[in-house]
Design a protein around this motif. Structure first.
Motif, short mmCIF file in Angstrom:
data_model
loop_
_atom_site.label_atom_id
_atom_site.label_comp_id
_atom_site.label_asym_id
_atom_site.label_seq_id
_atom_site.Cartn_x
_atom_site.Cartn_y
_atom_site.Cartn_z
N ARG A 217 54.25 -9.46 -96.54
CA ARG A 217 55.29 -10.40 -96.94
C ARG A 217 56.35 -10.60 -95.86
NH1 ARG A 217 53.15 -13.66 -99.18
NH2 ARG A 217 55.23 -14.60 -99.22
N GLN A 218 56.66 -9.53 -95.13
CA GLN A 218 57.73 -9.61 -94.15
C GLN A 218 57.28 -10.23 -92.84
OE1 GLN A 218 60.89 -8.76 -94.82
NE2 GLN A 218 61.61 -9.41 -92.80
N ASN A 219 56.06 -9.91 -92.40
CA ASN A 219 55.64 -10.29 -91.06
C ASN A 219 54.45 -11.24 -90.99
OD1 ASN A 219 57.62 -8.52 -89.85
ND2 ASN A 219 56.29 -6.81 -90.40
N TYR B 217 59.58 -5.58 -103.32
CA TYR B 217 58.79 -6.81 -103.40
C TYR B 217 57.90 -6.79 -104.64
CZ TYR B 217 59.81 -8.59 -98.67
OH TYR B 217 60.41 -9.10 -97.54
N HIS C 125 59.12 0.43 -89.01
CA HIS C 125 60.07 0.28 -90.11
C HIS C 125 59.97 1.52 -90.98
CE1 HIS C 125 62.45 -1.31 -93.35
NE2 HIS C 125 62.56 -2.50 -92.79
N SER D 99 67.38 -6.47 -99.71
CA SER D 99 68.08 -5.69 -98.70
C SER D 99 68.78 -4.53 -99.41
CB SER D 99 69.09 -6.55 -97.94
OG SER D 99 70.06 -7.08 -98.82
N SER E 99 59.42 0.94 -95.00
CA SER E 99 58.49 -0.12 -95.41
C SER E 99 57.98 0.10 -96.83
CB SER E 99 57.32 -0.22 -94.43
OG SER E 99 56.60 0.99 -94.36
N HIS F 200 54.70 -4.84 -97.87
CA HIS F 200 55.85 -5.13 -97.01
C HIS F 200 55.42 -5.79 -95.71
CE1 HIS F 200 58.57 -3.95 -93.65
NE2 HIS F 200 59.44 -4.54 -94.45
#
Length: 421
Positions: free
Chosen positions: A204-206, A379, A369, A105, A372, A201
């Protein structure tokens, strides 16, 4: 003397704790019992090494618990306050920068102007000075600098950390960006194409449980990222996924920015649609202008965007036939138009591919985003830094005098480092 001996012993234990730290950081083992099982070490050794990591402020026990057959055990996590990575996304006219913790973050962020014509040396010096400011603002709460990552809007040789032409960054070819940054900051440095980072991104995020997916960026340019077997696929020189410069034959092929004729980008990218709208008498210079006209339901813009979707769908159908992904995610500025673009892509993919390849295939829009690529860079950096092959280097830096000066806070929260694609 005794205190020095105990300190040396503590550093020795910390230096041998790489495997434990890597298992925790990548989320492979998040409890003491899992560490025992996966490391193959004795309970005493695991306890010693884990305690050294906790004492150093790199690992902490969170408030979350997992069943353990008896009393629930607390989940282990990298301490998100231990340190940060620096990340930058070089765009068309601006550079977005941030310091990010291990969740990741954003801790602090900034934006600086960018002109590719200034050349890599000048731009990187400006970028480094801004990174220095972010470091100064982050050190008090997140003492240790883990590394840095840079996103570029151009083909990148990931292994060598440099731009490879032709690209929109004229004069940047073969400049050792990663090496320059490593020399300047003394930490691991990573340079990657923006589409690959957006892909990382998004994955890994979604969609962390999807093993095979394609991310298509439809914006000023056209590109794609490939996730195969849960990992980003770059190819031999890092050029995999460059669908924007696949060429279609026609009677009057348009000229592409790369100097060739008939590229997908010259037919379907934001700049190409803006070019065609300008010829029709509309004010449009870029992908944002195209989306604005689509939002106002301009018939010509809607027609051209739908046609662009079919062009992208034509090349996407070839990718589906070769790679057989279970998911296609479409992002970028043009994707903000929603189904006007997506419907054209779906039309051609389902029309051209065999039923077996499309039976369980999903084609969806990316979650909006703006940062991203920045998150993808974080990441990517954390995944490599905490990997089993590199984690001992991290511990050596952390145990050095400048690393030992780090504070040891352990606030609430979790910070496992999800594996980058």
């Amino acid at each position: 003397m005794r205190m020095r001996t105990e300190e040396a012993a503590g550093h020795a234990i910390l230096g041998n704790s790489g495997e434990i730290l890597s298992l925790i950081a990548t989320g492979t083992a998040t409890s003491r019992s899992a560490l025992l099982e996966l490391s193959g070490l004795s309970r005493v050794t695991v306890t010693q090494r884990l305690n050294a990591l906790i004492a150093a402020g790199l690992v902490r026990e969170t408030e979350r618990t997992v069943p353990s057959g008896g009393r629930p055990t607390r989940v282990l996590s990298v301490n998100e306050r231990a340190g940060f990575v620096l990340v930058a996304n070089i765009g068309e006219t601006f550079i977005r920068l941030a310091a990010m913790d291990t969740e990741p973050s954003i801790i602090v962020e900034s934006t600086i102007p960018f002109n590719a014509a200034d050349g890599p040396q000048h731009v990187l010096e400006h970028l480094a000075r801004e990174f220095d400011r972010l470091i100064a603002r982050s050190r008090a709460s997140h003492p240790f600098l883990f590394g840095l990552g840079i996103s570029l809007p151009t083909p990148v040789d990931f292994k060598r950390g440099c731009v490879v032409g032709p690209s929109v960054l004229h004069g940047w070819d073969e400049f050792d960006i990663a090496g320059w940054m490593r020399e300047r900051f003394g930490v691991p440095a990573y340079v990657e194409n923006d589409v690959n980072l957006m892909t990382i991104h998004e994955h890994r995020q979604n969609y962390p449980h999807v093993d095979d997916m394609i991310f298509i960026k439809a914006g000023t340019g056209i590109g794609s990222g490939i996730v195969s077997g849960g990992r980003i696929f770059r190819g031999a020189q890092g050029a995999a996924g460059d669908i924007g410069h696949i060429q279609f034959e026609s009677a009057d092929p348009p000229l592409c920015r790369c100097g060739k004729f008939g590229c997908v980008e010259a037919r379907a990218a934001g700049w190409a649609i803006a070019r065609d709208l300008t010829k029709r008498g509309f004010k449009a210079e870029n992908a944002r202008d195209v989306v604005e006209l689509v939002t106002r339901q301009n018939p010509e813009a809607l027609m051209l965007l739908r046609a662009a979707g079919r062009v992208i769908g034509e090349v996407a159908s070839d990718v589906v036939s070769i790679l057989n992904p279970s998911l296609i995610v479409v992002g970028g500025t043009l994707a903000r138009s929603g189904d006007f673009l997506l419907s054209g892509i779906r039309e051609l993919v389902y029309q051209r591919c065999l039923p077996l390849a499309t039976r369980d295939l999903q084609i969806v829009l990316a979650y909006p985003h703006k940062d991203s690529a920045l998150f993808g860079a974080a990441y990517l950096a954390f995944y490599d830094i905490f990997s089993r092959q590199k984690v001992d280097e991290l511990l050596a830096r952390f145990a050095a005098p400048e690393g030992r000066s780090a504070a040891r806070p352990s606030p609430p929260g979790t910070a496992n480092v999800p594996s980058a694609s």
